[in-house]
Scaffold this motif. Structure first.
Motif, PDB file in Angstrom:
ATOM      1  N   ALA A  86       0.815  -1.220   0.000  1.00 26.98           N
ATOM      2  CA  ALA A  86       0.000   0.000   0.000  1.00 26.98           C
ATOM      3  C   ALA A  86       0.844   1.264   0.000  1.00 26.98           C
ATOM      4  O   ALA A  86       0.440   2.285  -0.562  1.00 26.98           O
ATOM      5  N   ILE A  87       2.028   1.217   0.582  1.00 26.17           N
ATOM      6  CA  ILE A  87       2.863   2.412   0.677  1.00 26.17           C
ATOM      7  C   ILE A  87       3.821   2.529  -0.507  1.00 26.17           C
ATOM      8  O   ILE A  87       3.868   3.552  -1.185  1.00 26.17           O
ATOM      9  N   THR A  88       4.580   1.463  -0.773  1.00 26.10           N
ATOM     10  CA  THR A  88       5.611   1.534  -1.815  1.00 26.10           C
ATOM     11  C   THR A  88       5.093   1.177  -3.204  1.00 26.10           C
ATOM     12  O   THR A  88       5.784   1.410  -4.187  1.00 26.10           O
ATOM     13  N   ARG A  89       3.907   0.565  -3.260  1.00 22.05           N
ATOM     14  CA  ARG A  89       3.321   0.075  -4.517  1.00 22.05           C
ATOM     15  C   ARG A  89       4.196  -1.016  -5.161  1.00 22.05           C
ATOM     16  O   ARG A  89       4.071  -1.283  -6.346  1.00 22.05           O
ATOM     17  N   SER A  90       5.050  -1.648  -4.377  1.00 24.05           N
ATOM     18  CA  SER A  90       5.875  -2.751  -4.865  1.00 24.05           C
ATOM     19  C   SER A  90       5.071  -4.039  -4.859  1.00 24.05           C
ATOM     20  O   SER A  90       4.310  -4.289  -3.917  1.00 24.05           O
ATOM     21  N   PRO A  91       5.259  -4.893  -5.872  1.00 23.00           N
ATOM     22  CA  PRO A  91       4.563  -6.182  -5.876  1.00 23.00           C
ATOM     23  C   PRO A  91       5.107  -7.098  -4.779  1.00 23.00           C
ATOM     24  O   PRO A  91       6.293  -7.046  -4.434  1.00 23.00           O
ATOM     25  N   ILE A  92       4.217  -7.924  -4.250  1.00 24.38           N
ATOM     26  CA  ILE A  92       4.561  -8.884  -3.204  1.00 24.38           C
ATOM     27  C   ILE A  92       3.962 -10.231  -3.586  1.00 24.38           C
ATOM     28  O   ILE A  92       2.784 -10.319  -3.910  1.00 24.38           O
ATOM     29  N   ILE A  93       4.786 -11.283  -3.541  1.00 25.09           N
ATOM     30  CA  ILE A  93       4.273 -12.643  -3.709  1.00 25.09           C
ATOM     31  C   ILE A  93       3.720 -13.070  -2.356  1.00 25.09           C
ATOM     32  O   ILE A  93       4.384 -12.924  -1.331  1.00 25.09           O
ATOM     33  N   LEU A  94       2.520 -13.607  -2.358  1.00 26.27           N
ATOM     34  CA  LEU A  94       1.899 -14.099  -1.140  1.00 26.27           C
ATOM     35  C   LEU A  94       1.856 -15.617  -1.208  1.00 26.27           C
ATOM     36  O   LEU A  94       1.164 -16.187  -2.056  1.00 26.27           O
TER      37      LEU A  94
END
Length: 166
Positions: free
Chosen positions: A13-21
């Motif tokens: 939400a802050i960096t707009r970086s993708p995250i694998i969950l």
């Protein structure tokens, strides 16, 4: 090792970086791995059953491995050092097995294309995962506390027996 599945890609939400969950089978623990946008695209394609018009890098790798009858047996996310995850791809050709160093995002992109399992070492889970089902965790902890509080030395002797050779 704990087997995990890709639950999806999210954006911080802050960096707009993708995250694998990644989630474990019981969906009680999750592992979040930050990746770059290009890596996210390589993972989203097979997650959504999309085929590119021309082979992308991971597709090229899969095609090459297939030509040589080499399978991806599994991937292992084996360590976390200074906020960086490390992984290996386990290749198999007949009786021959080889472990290849990889970024987790590349290993996951290949595993999804190969329908290979994704494993994470327990110490990585212990150090980096987040709880998803806090109620189940608390219930398990309470059950363990109750078990311990009702345990007496005679129970241990009955279970383990006595050591006559000591």
């Amino acid at each position: 090792m704990i087997e995990m599945k890709v639950a999806g890609i999210a954006l911080d939400a802050i960096t707009r970086s993708p995250i694998i969950l990644l989630k474990d089978a019981s969906e009680r623990r999750a592992l979040l791995i930050y990746i770059a946008l290009e890596q996210a695209r390589a993972i989203i394609g097979p997650l959504e059953n999309q085929k590119p018009p021309r082979p992308l890098t991971h597709d090229l790798m899969m095609n090459s491995l297939g030509e040589w009858n080499i399978n991806i047996e599994k991937i292992i996310i084996h360590s976390l050092e200074r906020d960086t995850f490390y992984a290996s791809v386990i290749l198999q050709q007949g009786e021959f097995r080889k472990e290849i160093d990889s970024r987790p995002s590349d290993a996951i992109a290949l595993a999804l294309r190969a329908n290979a399992s994704i494993w994470v070492m327990e110490e990585v889970i212990a150090n980096a995962s987040i709880p998803i089902d806090r109620d189940a965790d608390e219930a398990e902890q309470e059950a363990f506390r109750e078990f311990i509080s009702n345990l007496c030395p005679e129970d241990l002797i009955r279970y383990f027996g006595t050591s006559e050779n000591s």
